[in-house]
Scaffold this active site. Structure first.
Site, mmCIF file in Angstrom:
data_model
loop_
_atom_site.group_PDB
_atom_site.id
_atom_site.type_symbol
_atom_site.label_atom_id
_atom_site.label_comp_id
_atom_site.label_asym_id
_atom_site.label_seq_id
_atom_site.Cartn_x
_atom_site.Cartn_y
_atom_site.Cartn_z
ATOM 1 N N ASP A 1 8.115 -1.718 -4.484
ATOM 2 C CA ASP A 1 7.766 -2.971 -3.794
ATOM 3 C C ASP A 1 8.993 -3.782 -3.393
ATOM 4 O OD1 ASP A 1 5.061 -2.362 -4.357
ATOM 5 O OD2 ASP A 1 5.299 -3.208 -6.355
ATOM 6 N N LYS B 1 10.816 -1.950 1.323
ATOM 7 C CA LYS B 1 11.326 -0.812 2.102
ATOM 8 C C LYS B 1 10.666 -0.728 3.469
ATOM 9 C CE LYS B 1 10.089 1.899 -1.277
ATOM 10 N NZ LYS B 1 9.789 0.939 -2.348
ATOM 11 N N GLY C 1 2.498 1.184 -0.891
ATOM 12 C CA GLY C 1 1.956 0.229 0.073
ATOM 13 C C GLY C 1 3.099 -0.463 0.767
ATOM 14 N N HIS C 2 3.317 -0.130 2.027
ATOM 15 C CA HIS C 2 4.406 -0.747 2.774
ATOM 16 C C HIS C 2 3.825 -1.769 3.750
ATOM 17 C CE1 HIS C 2 7.232 2.877 1.943
ATOM 18 N NE2 HIS C 2 6.985 2.145 0.890
ATOM 19 N N GLN D 1 7.827 3.983 -3.766
ATOM 20 C CA GLN D 1 8.104 3.499 -5.138
ATOM 21 C C GLN D 1 9.601 3.183 -5.274
ATOM 22 O OE1 GLN D 1 5.976 6.665 -5.085
ATOM 23 N NE2 GLN D 1 4.419 5.149 -4.698
HETATM 24 P P1 IMP Z 1 0.964 6.040 -10.352
HETATM 25 O O1 IMP Z 1 2.016 6.307 -9.355
HETATM 26 O O2 IMP Z 1 -0.323 5.547 -9.761
HETATM 27 O O3 IMP Z 1 0.762 7.197 -11.283
HETATM 28 O O4 IMP Z 1 1.477 4.826 -11.283
HETATM 29 C C1 IMP Z 1 2.557 4.984 -12.196
HETATM 30 C C2 IMP Z 1 3.401 3.713 -12.245
HETATM 31 O O5 IMP Z 1 4.056 3.533 -11.002
HETATM 32 C C3 IMP Z 1 2.593 2.433 -12.478
HETATM 33 O O6 IMP Z 1 3.384 1.539 -13.231
HETATM 34 C C4 IMP Z 1 2.396 1.884 -11.085
HETATM 35 O O7 IMP Z 1 2.190 0.491 -11.083
HETATM 36 C C5 IMP Z 1 3.733 2.249 -10.458
HETATM 37 N N1 IMP Z 1 3.652 2.396 -9.004
HETATM 38 C C6 IMP Z 1 3.103 3.411 -8.313
HETATM 39 N N2 IMP Z 1 3.242 3.196 -6.997
HETATM 40 C C7 IMP Z 1 3.892 2.044 -6.848
HETATM 41 C C8 IMP Z 1 4.353 1.305 -5.718
HETATM 42 O O8 IMP Z 1 4.205 1.694 -4.555
HETATM 43 N N3 IMP Z 1 4.985 0.144 -5.988
HETATM 44 C C9 IMP Z 1 5.219 -0.292 -7.248
HETATM 45 N N4 IMP Z 1 4.819 0.362 -8.321
HETATM 46 C C10 IMP Z 1 4.164 1.530 -8.130
#
Ligand code: IMP
Length: 413
Positions: A12, A15, A39-40, A217
């Site tokens: 977040d 990017k 989510g961009h 991420q």
């Molecule tokens: P997962 O990717 O859904 O398995 O989540 C694993 C961890 O990554 C969790 O702490 C999520 O909140 C974090 N996470 C996954 N995608 C994002 C993102 O796009 N932005 C911020 N955190 C993310």
């Protein structure tokens, strides 16, 4: 050659805006890892566009967009996102080697979270179980959409193997027929876009076309180098751009790290500079720190230069983009973590026992207003000092500063 945008905090970082501001100069934008957990958000005038799976180049008609082999794709989420865009044919290519997130991955993700003593706080989108199946060589790939009979046999076998989870987690797995029915309904939306995306990228390189890789991420969520087990399941650092697209490491040229002027994290796990009180709330409200994908409130805190330096090392960042500087406008004092206290000593690295560090801060005087400023010289002098200090501490050039969500409110240096 290909350039790369990579998040160097816990995701977040903004990017999407950086990619959007640069995408116009590229022929291709490539997503190489993650899925619709990303989510961009990009703000164009009064329009706010949230992209989850589609590369940010989709907003530029001349740009070709690749969803690479390293991405995990929920085909229904992709089909829905595609509906907001016209004329995608010839502009969107989905790797035939990418893995599909299927309904049982989502059920498993959510059930595992419920069953854990300390949940990771995943997005619940099936990301981890899908990557898990990939590594176990049990995955269903985009290319399997071409032969539904074979796909059905594979899924039936997977469901049979998974039978034990019904009792373990008290859930009911969907039947193979119901999954196949859903797949048949979404298949026509995806089929026209399936491609050998590595070949496309290699040909583009031969022609001297410009490629931008778009990370999702952040580096601190990297499955190997992040705050394990509170991480996502993919290689979020620059190295993932190669394995997730087929581009060779030698083709990466300019690596741009993206960080906020402060720091946020969603989900559980260590976050040394987290501010739970007034400052945290200020950052959350002013920065609109609520997830694009899940709507969850993000945890907020100060810029952690130790973590940023670590991430810059992992990625080999050539420069940094500092986002959301305006969110700090109006604060009397701004803090930056410059080292940690660990076992009674001052350290400037991340120990494996990361949970037990305490941040050591340097304080800066605040400033009135940077919002909407578009040149470095027009920034208040205290804000200039802050940026220069970040540059000095991290030892990486800050080449871009964002001063509002608007597309054009950017300072290039
Ligand atoms: P997962 O990717 O859904 O398995 O989540 C694993 C961890 O990554 C969790 O702490 C999520 O909140 C974090 N996470 C996954 N995608 C994002 C993102 O796009 N932005 C911020 N955190 C993310």
């Amino acid at each position: 050659m290909a350039d790369l945008i990579v998040g160097i905090q816990w995701g977040d970082e903004g990017k999407g805006k950086v990619v959007d501001s640069l995408a116009g100069q590229y022929d291709y934008v490539v997503r190489y890892q993650g899925g619709h957990n990303a989510g961009h958000t990009i703000v164009v005038g009064s329009r706010k566009v949230a992209l989850h799976l589609l590369p940010s180049g989709i907003l530029y008609p001349h740009c070709k967009n690749i969803i690479g082999n390293g991405v995990v794709i929920d085909p229904w989420a992709l089909a829905e996102e595609m509906q907001s865009f016209e004329n995608l044919q010839g502009r969107l290519f989905v790797s035939d080697k990418a893995h599909l997130i299927l309904p049982y991955h989502i059920l498993l993700d959510q059930a595992k979270e419920k069953n854990k003593q300390r949940a990771i706080g995943t997005t619940g989108k099936g990301i981890g179980p899908c990557y898990g199946d990939k590594i176990l060589r049990n995955g269903i790939r985009v290319m399997d959409l071409k032969n539904l009979e074979v796909m059905k046999t594979k899924i039936a076998h997977i469901l049979q193997e998974l039978g034990y989870v019904e009792k373990l987690y008290g859930i009911e797995l969907p039947s193979v027929d119901s999954i196949m029915q859903k797949i048949e309904s979404v298949r026509p939306s995806i089929m026209p876009f399936i491609a050998d995306s590595t070949q496309i990228l290699w040909k583009a390189q031969e022609k001297g076309e410009k490629i931008l890789c778009e990370g999702a991420q952040g580096s601190m969520l990297d499955v190997d180098h992040g705050t394990y087990p509170f991480v996502t399941s993919s290689t979020t650092i620059a190295a993932g751009a190669c394995s997730g697209s087929g581009l060779s490491p030698k083709s990466l040229k300019n690596i741009i790290g993206v960080a906020k002027a402060y720091c946020t994290r969603v989900g559980n796990g260590v976050f040394p500079t987290e501010e739970e009180g007034e400052v945290g709330e200020w950052l959350r409200q002013k920065g609109g720190e609520f997830g694009t994908t899940t709507g969850r409130a993000r945890r907020c805190g100060w810029f952690d230069s130790v973590a940023v330096k670590y991430a810059c090392g992992l990625n080999g960042c050539d420069s940094l983009s500092i986002m959301k500087l305006d969110v700090l406008d109006g604060l009397e004092r701004v803090k930056v973590c410059v080292a940690y206290e660990y076992e009674g000593k001052r350290i400037d690295y991340i120990p494996t026992d990361y949970n037990n560090v305490k941040p050591i801060y340097q304080e800066f005087e605040g400033w009135e207003k940077t919002c909407g400023v578009r040149s470095f010289d027009s920034l208040p002098s205290k804000a200039q000092d802050y940026i220069k200090a970040l540059e000095e501490i991290t030892k990486v050039k800050i080449s871009m500063i964002s001063t509002s969500p608007q597309r054009d409110d950017i300072i290039m240096r």
